[in-house]
Design a protein around this motif. Structure first.
Motif, PDB file in Angstrom:
ATOM      1  N   ILE A  29      37.918  25.393  49.691  1.00  0.00           N
ATOM      2  CA  ILE A  29      37.910  26.839  49.462  1.00  0.00           C
ATOM      3  C   ILE A  29      38.095  27.596  50.768  1.00  0.00           C
ATOM      4  O   ILE A  29      38.888  28.543  50.861  1.00  0.00           O
ATOM      5  N   TYR A  32      41.638  27.331  51.954  1.00  0.00           N
ATOM      6  CA  TYR A  32      42.541  28.189  51.204  1.00  0.00           C
ATOM      7  C   TYR A  32      42.364  29.649  51.598  1.00  0.00           C
ATOM      8  O   TYR A  32      43.345  30.399  51.699  1.00  0.00           O
ATOM      9  N   THR A 201      44.330  35.840  45.526  1.00  0.00           N
ATOM     10  CA  THR A 201      43.780  34.566  45.063  1.00  0.00           C
ATOM     11  C   THR A 201      43.547  34.596  43.564  1.00  0.00           C
ATOM     12  O   THR A 201      43.867  33.639  42.844  1.00  0.00           O
ATOM     13  N   GLY A 202      42.965  35.707  43.092  1.00  0.00           N
ATOM     14  CA  GLY A 202      42.721  35.838  41.657  1.00  0.00           C
ATOM     15  C   GLY A 202      44.005  35.779  40.850  1.00  0.00           C
ATOM     16  O   GLY A 202      44.068  35.119  39.807  1.00  0.00           O
ATOM     17  N   VAL A 204      46.896  34.319  41.728  1.00  0.00           N
ATOM     18  CA  VAL A 204      47.460  32.976  41.785  1.00  0.00           C
ATOM     19  C   VAL A 204      46.686  32.022  40.874  1.00  0.00           C
ATOM     20  O   VAL A 204      47.281  31.221  40.144  1.00  0.00           O
ATOM     21  N   VAL A 205      45.374  32.111  40.908  1.00  0.00           N
ATOM     22  CA  VAL A 205      44.541  31.208  40.102  1.00  0.00           C
ATOM     23  C   VAL A 205      44.750  31.449  38.618  1.00  0.00           C
ATOM     24  O   VAL A 205      44.799  30.506  37.809  1.00  0.00           O
ATOM     25  N   LEU A 206      44.880  32.705  38.221  1.00  0.00           N
ATOM     26  CA  LEU A 206      44.988  33.040  36.801  1.00  0.00           C
ATOM     27  C   LEU A 206      46.412  32.994  36.270  1.00  0.00           C
ATOM     28  O   LEU A 206      46.617  33.055  35.054  1.00  0.00           O
ATOM     29  N   SER A 207      47.398  32.905  37.162  1.00  0.00           N
ATOM     30  CA  SER A 207      48.799  32.927  36.726  1.00  0.00           C
ATOM     31  C   SER A 207      49.131  31.895  35.653  1.00  0.00           C
ATOM     32  O   SER A 207      49.865  32.207  34.702  1.00  0.00           O
TER      33      SER A 207
END
Length: 210
Positions: A29, A32, A201-202, A204-207
């Motif tokens: 984490i 990243y 980040t949110g 990219v993670v949720l894409s």
């Protein structure tokens, strides 16, 4: 006693395993976070003033019916692109904070008109609230006008997330960060960077779930 000793050893082994997993996850984490921060910071230095159909100006706050310093910096940069013939049209984005207020895009349009841009060269959308909507609604408005290539205008630290979204929408778009950003000092840039790291980040993670 052997069973008790073996039980303690097993618990100790599980505890060490869990600790290693937690530390490894924390390291990933942190790595990243550092990566995202560097990418966002350096991406904002990129500019591709490629001749395009229109500049899409991402919305920002309006103060008492006038562009905030952040929004004005973006609009002024778009006007520069227009005046130097990098774009033929300006697309202003941004909706209303309340029913009694002008939309951000309407304020931007009036600002541009007052500086000599013909109304025929201005396109607005008045419904968007967030960056994703800025881009998707601007793309739809552009398509209705027969436009297909765009320069995306925003603050440098906003560009990485905006361009990632534009790419996901299949837009033919190029970054054009404003050099008139209100975020000029390190003191103002750091909070903006941290916020962008969180939102990027949110996104990219949720894409994969969109």
């Amino acid at each position: 006693m052997q069973n008790v000793s073996r039980s303690y050893k097993n618990k100790g082994s599980r505890t060490r395993t869990i600790r290693r997993i937690v530390l490894s996850a924390a390291a990933v984490i942190m790595a990243y976070v550092v990566y995202a921060g560097v990418v966002i910071w350096t991406f904002g230095a990129k500019a591709e003033p490629v001749k395009s159909d229109a500049a899409i100006v991402l919305g920002a706050a309006v103060w008492d019916g006038k562009p905030s310093p952040v929004f004005q910096g973006r609009i002024d940069h778009a006007l520069w692109l227009y005046e130097h013939q990098y774009v033929d049209k300006l697309i202003f984005t941004g909706g209303r904070g309340s029913a009694l207020e002008s939309a951000e895009s309407e304020v931007a349009r009036d600002y541009a008109l007052a500086r000599g841009v013909p109304e025929a060269d201005i396109v607005i959308e008045t419904a968007s609230k967030i960056t994703e909507e800025n881009l998707s609604y601007a793309q739809a408005a552009g398509e209705r006008e027969g436009l297909s290539t765009y320069l995306i205008v925003s603050d440098p630290l906003h560009m990485k997330r905006a361009m990632t979204m534009a790419e996901d929408y299949g837009m033919i778009a190029y970054p054009s960060p404003t050099d008139r950003s209100a975020y000029r000092t390190l003191r103002s840039k750091i909070p903006f960077l941290l916020r962008e790291m969180f939102y990027y980040t949110g996104y990219v993670v949720l894409s994969p779930f969109r």
